[in-house]
Design an enzyme around this catalytic site. Structure first.
Site, PDB file in Angstrom:
ATOM      1  N   GLY A 165       0.950  -1.129   0.021  1.00  0.00           N
ATOM      2  CA  GLY A 165       0.167   0.143  -0.109  1.00  0.00           C
ATOM      3  C   GLY A 165       0.838   1.264   0.040  1.00  0.00           C
ATOM      4  N   GLY A 179       2.750   3.806   1.362  1.00  0.00           N
ATOM      5  CA  GLY A 179       3.007   3.937   2.868  1.00  0.00           C
ATOM      6  C   GLY A 179       3.684   5.362   3.015  1.00  0.00           C
ATOM      7  N   LYS A 227       4.519  12.042  -3.255  1.00  0.00           N
ATOM      8  CA  LYS A 227       5.390  10.906  -2.724  1.00  0.00           C
ATOM      9  C   LYS A 227       6.155  11.564  -1.717  1.00  0.00           C
ATOM     10  CE  LYS A 227       8.237   7.519  -4.363  1.00  0.00           C
ATOM     11  NZ  LYS A 227       8.957   6.799  -5.740  1.00  0.00           N
ATOM     12  N   ASP A 236       8.735   5.811   7.828  1.00  0.00           N
ATOM     13  CA  ASP A 236       8.196   7.042   8.413  1.00  0.00           C
ATOM     14  C   ASP A 236       7.526   7.982   7.342  1.00  0.00           C
ATOM     15  OD1 ASP A 236      10.203   7.691   6.354  1.00  0.00           O
ATOM     16  OD2 ASP A 236      11.690   8.536   7.657  1.00  0.00           O
ATOM     17  N   GLY A 237       7.168   7.380   6.302  1.00  0.00           N
ATOM     18  CA  GLY A 237       6.107   8.111   5.301  1.00  0.00           C
ATOM     19  C   GLY A 237       6.837   9.278   4.595  1.00  0.00           C
ATOM     20  N   ARG A 291       3.635  13.639  -8.471  1.00  0.00           N
ATOM     21  CA  ARG A 291       3.752  12.676  -9.741  1.00  0.00           C
ATOM     22  C   ARG A 291       2.389  12.748 -10.308  1.00  0.00           C
ATOM     23  NH1 ARG A 291       5.909   6.713  -8.307  1.00  0.00           N
ATOM     24  NH2 ARG A 291       4.025   6.120  -7.696  1.00  0.00           N
ATOM     25  N   ARG A 314      -1.709  -1.001  -9.973  1.00  0.00           N
ATOM     26  CA  ARG A 314      -0.770  -1.887 -10.406  1.00  0.00           C
ATOM     27  C   ARG A 314      -0.960  -3.455 -10.493  1.00  0.00           C
ATOM     28  NH1 ARG A 314       2.983   1.319  -6.950  1.00  0.00           N
ATOM     29  NH2 ARG A 314       1.788   3.214  -6.523  1.00  0.00           N
ATOM     30  N   ASP A 370       4.265  -4.665  -7.491  1.00  0.00           N
ATOM     31  CA  ASP A 370       3.734  -3.554  -6.972  1.00  0.00           C
ATOM     32  C   ASP A 370       4.162  -2.328  -7.921  1.00  0.00           C
ATOM     33  OD1 ASP A 370       5.753  -4.552  -5.220  1.00  0.00           O
ATOM     34  OD2 ASP A 370       5.649  -2.517  -4.630  1.00  0.00           O
ATOM     35  N   ASP A 414       7.694   4.184 -10.335  1.00  0.00           N
ATOM     36  CA  ASP A 414       8.331   3.842  -9.025  1.00  0.00           C
ATOM     37  C   ASP A 414       9.924   3.863  -9.271  1.00  0.00           C
ATOM     38  OD1 ASP A 414       6.445   4.167  -7.162  1.00  0.00           O
ATOM     39  OD2 ASP A 414       6.299   2.127  -6.707  1.00  0.00           O
TER      40      ASP A 414
HETATM   41  P1  AMP Z   1       9.034   1.071  -3.287  1.00  0.00           P
HETATM   42  O1  AMP Z   1      10.409   0.293  -3.247  1.00  0.00           O
HETATM   43  O2  AMP Z   1       9.185   2.542  -3.347  1.00  0.00           O
HETATM   44  O3  AMP Z   1       8.229   0.459  -4.346  1.00  0.00           O
HETATM   45  O4  AMP Z   1       8.089   0.664  -2.148  1.00  0.00           O
HETATM   46  C1  AMP Z   1       7.852  -0.569  -1.615  1.00  0.00           C
HETATM   47  C2  AMP Z   1       6.744  -0.308  -0.254  1.00  0.00           C
HETATM   48  O5  AMP Z   1       7.351   0.277   0.648  1.00  0.00           O
HETATM   49  C3  AMP Z   1       5.629   0.555  -0.618  1.00  0.00           C
HETATM   50  O6  AMP Z   1       4.337   0.272  -0.175  1.00  0.00           O
HETATM   51  C4  AMP Z   1       5.883   1.980  -0.103  1.00  0.00           C
HETATM   52  O7  AMP Z   1       4.797   2.675   0.089  1.00  0.00           O
HETATM   53  C5  AMP Z   1       6.627   1.510   1.170  1.00  0.00           C
HETATM   54  N1  AMP Z   1       7.645   2.620   1.558  1.00  0.00           N
HETATM   55  C6  AMP Z   1       8.762   3.032   0.782  1.00  0.00           C
HETATM   56  N2  AMP Z   1       9.411   3.862   1.773  1.00  0.00           N
HETATM   57  C7  AMP Z   1       8.462   4.314   2.665  1.00  0.00           C
HETATM   58  C8  AMP Z   1       8.609   5.164   3.930  1.00  0.00           C
HETATM   59  N3  AMP Z   1       9.880   5.946   3.972  1.00  0.00           N
HETATM   60  N4  AMP Z   1       7.704   4.959   4.670  1.00  0.00           N
HETATM   61  C9  AMP Z   1       6.758   4.378   4.619  1.00  0.00           C
HETATM   62  N5  AMP Z   1       6.469   3.375   3.547  1.00  0.00           N
HETATM   63  C10 AMP Z   1       7.532   3.331   2.618  1.00  0.00           C
HETATM   64 MG    MG Z   2       6.552   0.725  -5.336  1.00  0.00          MG
END
Ligand code: AMP
Ligand code: MG
Length: 476
Positions: A85, A87, A108, A120-121, A171, A178, A247, A257
């Site tokens: 999801g 994050g 993002k 940490d979002g 973005r 996905r 994803d 991504d």
């Molecule tokens: P990604 O590798 O960017 O496709 O991210 C994989 C998953 O990790 C997705 O669900 C993102 O939303 C989550 N994610 C990546 N970085 C963070 C972050 N700093 N805080 C929270 N969720 C994250």
């Molecule tokens: Mg991703």
């Protein structure tokens, strides 16, 4: 600002999203703004509209007319199924462009959501700049991609291996649906979820199928064709996505991504840049196989919509996926021939192309520059190609179209420069010190990558040993 946000995604069952606002920010500031993307969306490039964006997006608790949300999805990460999801992302809404196309606007790095797990979002300036540069480069290279409207610094500090500046990327995507969204829907007992998601996606991305009897079959095939087209384009320019988890594969067929992605310098099909891809699952040469693997996960997710009888459904899915290899091989051959300025059919073409690639591989030659040399009739400066050139010249004799026509095809398929890793790293380093000149100058030059322009040596040459970037990081 005249922006009408729409929210069709929120009509889906509630399992697919959580309505949640991005974090409010005290002093957000634009550091990058993409004029072309703004134009497409009818946004003016002036202080007023930038302020409006900042106000609406980050001081939005009072805003009546946006309903931000984060999406739920799942996915296979390096082969392992996980519930994921957004994050650290929020979708602000959908906007309709000048050309009447619908786009998601997503932030993002905009704060925690119920899907943040241990994260940490947040996002760092360096990684968001990277996505800005590479998505814009893909756009210039004519490769389907999500776009970046801009990068904002949040004024916050983000802790990674060291303390970094926090940033948010705006973005723009055809959608954020996905393969992983389908896998997520398919986890539920209630089969209406996968049905509703499929209908929604067909309505949004493949409206021509709405009234077709076997629309789910054609849907699968169309998604497959789009993904094949995408991957062939990546291979054309030496792009390695780096995290082709399910994803990170958009149903609309856009590159999405941008994490540890990078462009290859010396041709080596085994090239991997991502620090987390230890077994080379997503290496340059594996990308087409992985697309098929991902599409198989997609087919599994929509299986029960192909037929009520599982056995028949599997047969139907297999029949479609069995076409992958032929469509891919033909597409790849056509792409490579375009790079060489060849159109007519000849049974030895694959061999000719493979020999060229093998020489590049063995002698560690630069992928981009070797094709530029071919374009400029300067390939003979590499002695290793002596016998190959004889075969190539002979093969060119078989072409019926005139030389100018063929040269044009080569031009459109061979970028003269690419965003080499060390250049991107430099853009990021400078930007982190608040200097965006290097980045803007690079992107300005890069816009002419398919033109007859003599680029400065610094943009053409391979990195020196000190400049070389061997690994790229997700930085999440
Ligand atoms: P990604 O590798 O960017 O496709 O991210 C994989 C998953 O990790 C997705 O669900 C993102 O939303 C989550 N994610 C990546 N970085 C963070 C972050 N700093 N805080 C929270 N969720 C994250
Ligand atoms: Mg991703």
């Amino acid at each position: 600002m005249e922006w009408n946000f729409d929210n069709t995604y929120l009509k889906l069952p509630k399992i697919f999203f959580t309505e949640i606002h991005p974090d409010s920010l005290v002093n957000p500031k634009f550091v990058l703004f993409n004029n072309e993307v703004a134009k497409k969306l009818n946004i003016e490039n002036n202080i007023q509209s930038k302020n409006d964006i900042l106000k609406i997006f980050f001081n939005n608790k009072k805003s009546k007319y946006i309903k931000p949300f984060s999406q739920a999805y799942a996915g296979h990460q390096f082969g392992y199924f996980t519930i994921l999801g957004d994050g650290r992302a929020h979708i602000i809404g959908e906007v309709i462009s000048k050309n009447n196309e619908r786009f998601d606007i997503q932030l993002k790095g905009s704060g925690k959501t119920p899907y943040s797990r241990n994260g940490d979002g947040k996002a760092t300036l360096g990684t968001m700049i990277r996505e800005f540069i590479i998505s814009e480069s893909m756009n210039i290279l004519d490769i389907p991609t999500t776009n970046s409207l801009g990068v904002i610094i949040t004024g916050e500090e983000v802790l990674r291996e060291k303390i970094e500046k926090g940033a948010i990327l705006i973005r723009i995507a055809k959608s954020h649906i996905r393969i992983g969204t389908f896998q997520y829907a398919n986890m539920y007992e209630d089969k209406n979820y996968i049905k509703e998601l499929t209908n929604y996606t067909i309505d949004r991305h493949y409206p021509e199928l709405i009234n077709k009897k076997n629309k789910v079959e054609i849907f699968l095939e169309k998604v497959m064709t789009k993904q094949i087209n995408l991957i062939i384009n990546w291979l054309r320019v030496g792009f390695i996505h780096g995290v082709m988890n399910t994803d990170n594969m958009s149903i609309a067929g856009e590159t999405i991504d941008y994490g540890p992605c990078a462009f290859m310098d010396e041709y080596n099909p085994n090239t991997v840049f991502s620090s987390i891809d230890r077994n080379g699952r997503y290496a340059y040469k594996n990308q087409s196989k992985i697309v098929l693997w991902n599409l198989s996960r997609f087919a599994e997710s929509i299986l029960l919509l192909l037929d009520r009888d599982e056995k028949i459904a599997i047969k139907k899915a297999q029949k479609i996926l069995n076409k992958f290899q032929t469509i891919y091989s033909q597409g790849w051959l056509k792409m490579m021939k375009n790079k060489l300025g060849l159109i007519e059919e000849n049974k030895n073409d694959i061999k000719l192309i493979q020999e060229l690639l093998d020489i590049m591989h063995v002698y560690k030659l630069d992928y981009t520059n070797t094709f530029v040399d071919l374009n400029n009739n300067e390939i003979n400066k590499h002695k290793q190609f002596k016998t190959w050139i004889e075969k190539y010249d002979e093969r060119k004799e078989m072409e019926k179209k005139d030389k100018l026509y063929l040269k044009n095809i080569m031009k459109k398929n061979n970028p003269k420069i690419i965003p080499r890793n060390h250049i991107v790293a430099n853009c990021i380093k400078e930007a982190e010190e608040n200097n965006y000149n290097y980045l803007s100058e690079f992107l300005e030059s890069f816009k002419k990558t398919y033109d007859e322009v003599d680029f400065p040596e610094s943009l053409k040459k391979l990195p020196s040993n000190e400049e070389k970037v061997f690994q790229t990081f997700c930085g999440t």
